[in-house]
Write a protein that holds these residues in place. Structure first.
Motif, mmCIF file in Angstrom:
data_model
loop_
_atom_site.group_PDB
_atom_site.id
_atom_site.type_symbol
_atom_site.label_atom_id
_atom_site.label_comp_id
_atom_site.label_asym_id
_atom_site.label_seq_id
_atom_site.Cartn_x
_atom_site.Cartn_y
_atom_site.Cartn_z
ATOM 1 N N ASP A 197 8.383 -26.928 54.080
ATOM 2 C CA ASP A 197 8.817 -28.113 53.992
ATOM 3 C C ASP A 197 9.542 -28.215 52.492
ATOM 4 N N PRO A 198 10.865 -28.210 52.242
ATOM 5 C CA PRO A 198 11.375 -27.841 50.747
ATOM 6 C C PRO A 198 10.796 -29.305 49.897
ATOM 7 N N ALA A 199 10.703 -30.454 50.578
ATOM 8 C CA ALA A 199 9.961 -31.571 49.575
ATOM 9 C C ALA A 199 8.750 -31.342 49.099
ATOM 10 N N ALA A 200 7.909 -30.389 49.969
ATOM 11 C CA ALA A 200 6.556 -30.227 49.628
ATOM 12 C C ALA A 200 6.051 -29.020 49.309
ATOM 13 N N THR A 201 7.390 -28.358 48.506
ATOM 14 C CA THR A 201 7.067 -26.812 48.141
ATOM 15 C C THR A 201 7.593 -26.665 46.704
ATOM 16 N N ALA A 202 6.755 -25.853 45.979
ATOM 17 C CA ALA A 202 7.013 -25.467 44.581
ATOM 18 C C ALA A 202 7.000 -24.011 44.234
ATOM 19 N N LEU A 203 7.695 -23.632 43.321
ATOM 20 C CA LEU A 203 7.666 -22.208 42.776
ATOM 21 C C LEU A 203 6.933 -22.303 41.648
ATOM 22 N N LEU A 204 5.837 -21.425 41.412
ATOM 23 C CA LEU A 204 5.086 -21.369 40.241
ATOM 24 C C LEU A 204 5.230 -20.147 39.717
ATOM 25 N N VAL B 228 7.513 -25.102 38.661
ATOM 26 C CA VAL B 228 6.453 -25.146 37.685
ATOM 27 C C VAL B 228 6.008 -23.742 37.142
ATOM 28 N N HIS B 229 5.707 -23.892 35.770
ATOM 29 C CA HIS B 229 5.361 -22.771 34.974
ATOM 30 C C HIS B 229 3.932 -22.765 34.576
ATOM 31 N N ALA B 230 3.358 -21.601 34.228
ATOM 32 C CA ALA B 230 2.172 -21.393 33.508
ATOM 33 C C ALA B 230 2.167 -20.187 32.502
ATOM 34 N N ARG B 231 1.521 -20.464 31.669
ATOM 35 C CA ARG B 231 1.074 -19.435 30.419
ATOM 36 C C ARG B 231 0.136 -19.420 29.944
ATOM 37 N N ILE B 232 -0.426 -18.037 29.489
ATOM 38 C CA ILE B 232 -1.672 -17.952 28.991
ATOM 39 C C ILE B 232 -1.536 -18.735 27.174
ATOM 40 N N ALA B 233 -2.362 -19.315 27.031
ATOM 41 C CA ALA B 233 -2.294 -19.961 25.615
ATOM 42 C C ALA B 233 -3.425 -20.680 25.023
ATOM 43 N N CYS B 234 -4.145 -20.416 24.022
ATOM 44 C CA CYS B 234 -5.252 -21.222 23.462
ATOM 45 C C CYS B 234 -4.942 -22.297 22.458
ATOM 46 N N ASP C 103 -7.612 -17.011 33.952
ATOM 47 C CA ASP C 103 -6.888 -15.998 34.988
ATOM 48 C C ASP C 103 -6.198 -16.999 35.956
ATOM 49 N N SER C 104 -6.777 -17.733 36.521
ATOM 50 C CA SER C 104 -6.061 -18.626 37.561
ATOM 51 C C SER C 104 -5.563 -19.911 36.724
ATOM 52 N N ALA C 105 -4.415 -19.975 37.459
ATOM 53 C CA ALA C 105 -3.642 -21.170 36.794
ATOM 54 C C ALA C 105 -4.040 -22.617 37.264
ATOM 55 N N LEU C 106 -4.942 -22.758 38.400
ATOM 56 C CA LEU C 106 -5.388 -23.702 39.007
ATOM 57 C C LEU C 106 -6.794 -24.218 38.298
ATOM 58 N N THR C 107 -7.751 -23.071 38.095
ATOM 59 C CA THR C 107 -8.978 -23.327 37.404
ATOM 60 C C THR C 107 -8.955 -23.867 36.055
ATOM 61 N N GLY C 108 -8.193 -23.345 35.238
ATOM 62 C CA GLY C 108 -8.215 -23.865 33.829
ATOM 63 C C GLY C 108 -7.284 -24.953 33.348
ATOM 64 N N ALA D 18 5.006 -16.296 41.649
ATOM 65 C CA ALA D 18 5.642 -15.042 41.131
ATOM 66 C C ALA D 18 5.195 -14.830 39.735
ATOM 67 N N GLY D 19 5.341 -13.684 38.936
ATOM 68 C CA GLY D 19 4.827 -13.396 37.869
ATOM 69 C C GLY D 19 3.900 -12.229 37.590
ATOM 70 N N ILE D 20 3.165 -12.168 36.654
ATOM 71 C CA ILE D 20 2.291 -11.112 36.339
ATOM 72 C C ILE D 20 1.073 -11.412 36.053
ATOM 73 N N PHE D 21 -0.060 -10.820 35.887
ATOM 74 C CA PHE D 21 -0.060 -9.262 36.839
ATOM 75 C C PHE D 21 -0.551 -9.671 38.042
ATOM 76 N N THR D 22 0.012 -9.042 39.189
ATOM 77 C CA THR D 22 -0.377 -9.002 40.458
ATOM 78 C C THR D 22 -1.567 -8.935 40.795
ATOM 79 N N ASP D 23 -2.495 -8.157 40.080
ATOM 80 C CA ASP D 23 -3.848 -8.019 40.388
ATOM 81 C C ASP D 23 -4.841 -8.476 39.492
ATOM 82 N N GLN D 24 -4.356 -9.577 38.583
ATOM 83 C CA GLN D 24 -5.107 -10.242 37.700
ATOM 84 C C GLN D 24 -4.888 -11.769 37.977
ATOM 85 N N CYS D 25 -3.860 -12.493 37.113
ATOM 86 C CA CYS D 25 -3.446 -13.976 37.074
ATOM 87 C C CYS D 25 -3.006 -14.269 38.348
ATOM 88 N N VAL D 26 -2.080 -13.406 39.083
ATOM 89 C CA VAL D 26 -1.324 -13.887 40.129
ATOM 90 C C VAL D 26 -2.374 -14.061 41.248
#
Length: 247
Positions: A24-31, A90-96, A145-150, A168-176
């Motif tokens: 459902d496009p109204a209930a969808t987001a790109l991260l 929606v965007h996520a980035r690593i930053a302290c 690593d997880s954009a949800l946990t932190g 979408a994004g990097i790294f497939t085997d880590q944060c993604v």
């Protein structure tokens, strides 16, 4: 071979084909996860003085080529597709938040590749310009690593009414992968755009896609996703309609 039978691990070799996402496009987001300057900028090879440094530079060249030629252009196209159809980005980035990184999680303090010190205002911590947020698009910063946990992303997605998250994004085997697992555990429907992601090597990328596919997410290309979206929009419209095309 379609997304329904591609990227299968040993566990799912004989599993029936998955159903198409409800989408459902109204209930969808790109991260978009962690496509930051620190991962795509590097000194010229000729500036390196040690043979070990040059070997390391060469070893990372396929990743950098994949990012510049495939992944970043594809994510830019995905962002354009979502924005044209008024679907959340929606965007996520690593930053302290501290200059010395004392607020980082343990995984980012251990020696080696994951030992990241990215103060939030430094250039290295910023999202690459080609994928920069537009308007009031939400960006979360994380020391995990997880954009949800932190972050408060789970609450944000809930408040937005999101049920399907396209990653979408990097790294497939880590944060993604970590983000995908967290989202799946929270009962979000998750889609991973395989040609909008990269790992350090093509082998790691392929292995992780097989690991997370079917149990934590549906893995598909951007073109396959765009086709599903176009059909969903057409079905929801009282008059013939289609998704805005990929750039």
């Amino acid at each position: 071979m379609s997304w329904k039978t591609r990227n299968r691990s040993f566990y799912y070799l004989d599993a029936p084909e998955p159903l198409e996402p409800t989408l459902d496009p109204a209930a969808t987001a790109l991260l978009v996860i962690d496509v930051q300057n620190t991962y795509v900028e590097r000194p010229p090879r000729e500036a390196l003085t040690s043979e070990a440094g040059r070997q390391q530079w060469d070893a990372w060249t396929p990743f950098h080529t994949q990012m510049s030629d495939v992944v970043i252009p594809n994510i830019a196209s995905a962002l354009s597709l979502f924005r044209a159809n008024r679907i959340e980005c929606v965007h996520a980035r690593i930053a302290c938040r501290t200059q010395d990184g004392r607020d980082r999680s343990l995984s980012q303090k251990k020696p080696g590749f994951n030992n990241l010190l990215l103060p939030k205002n430094e250039r290295s911590a910023q999202i690459v310009p080609a994928l920069a947020p537009v308007g009031d698009e939400i960006t979360v910063i994380k020391t995990t690593d997880s954009a949800l946990t932190g972050t408060n992303l789970r609450l944000t997605l809930h408040n937005l009414g999101i049920r399907t998250v396209v990653c979408a994004g990097i790294f497939t085997d880590q944060c993604v992968a970590s983000t995908v697992r967290s989202l799946a555990d929270e009962s979000f429907e998750v889609i991973v755009l395989e040609d909008c992601c990269a790992a350090a090597t093509a082998e790691l990328h392929a292995q992780e896609l097989a690991i997370i596919n079917m149990i934590y997410c549906d893995v598909m290309t951007l073109a396959e996703f765009a086709d599903i979206l176009a059909r969903r929009l057409a079905a929801a419209s009282p008059t013939p309609a289609s998704a805005a095309p990929l750039p």
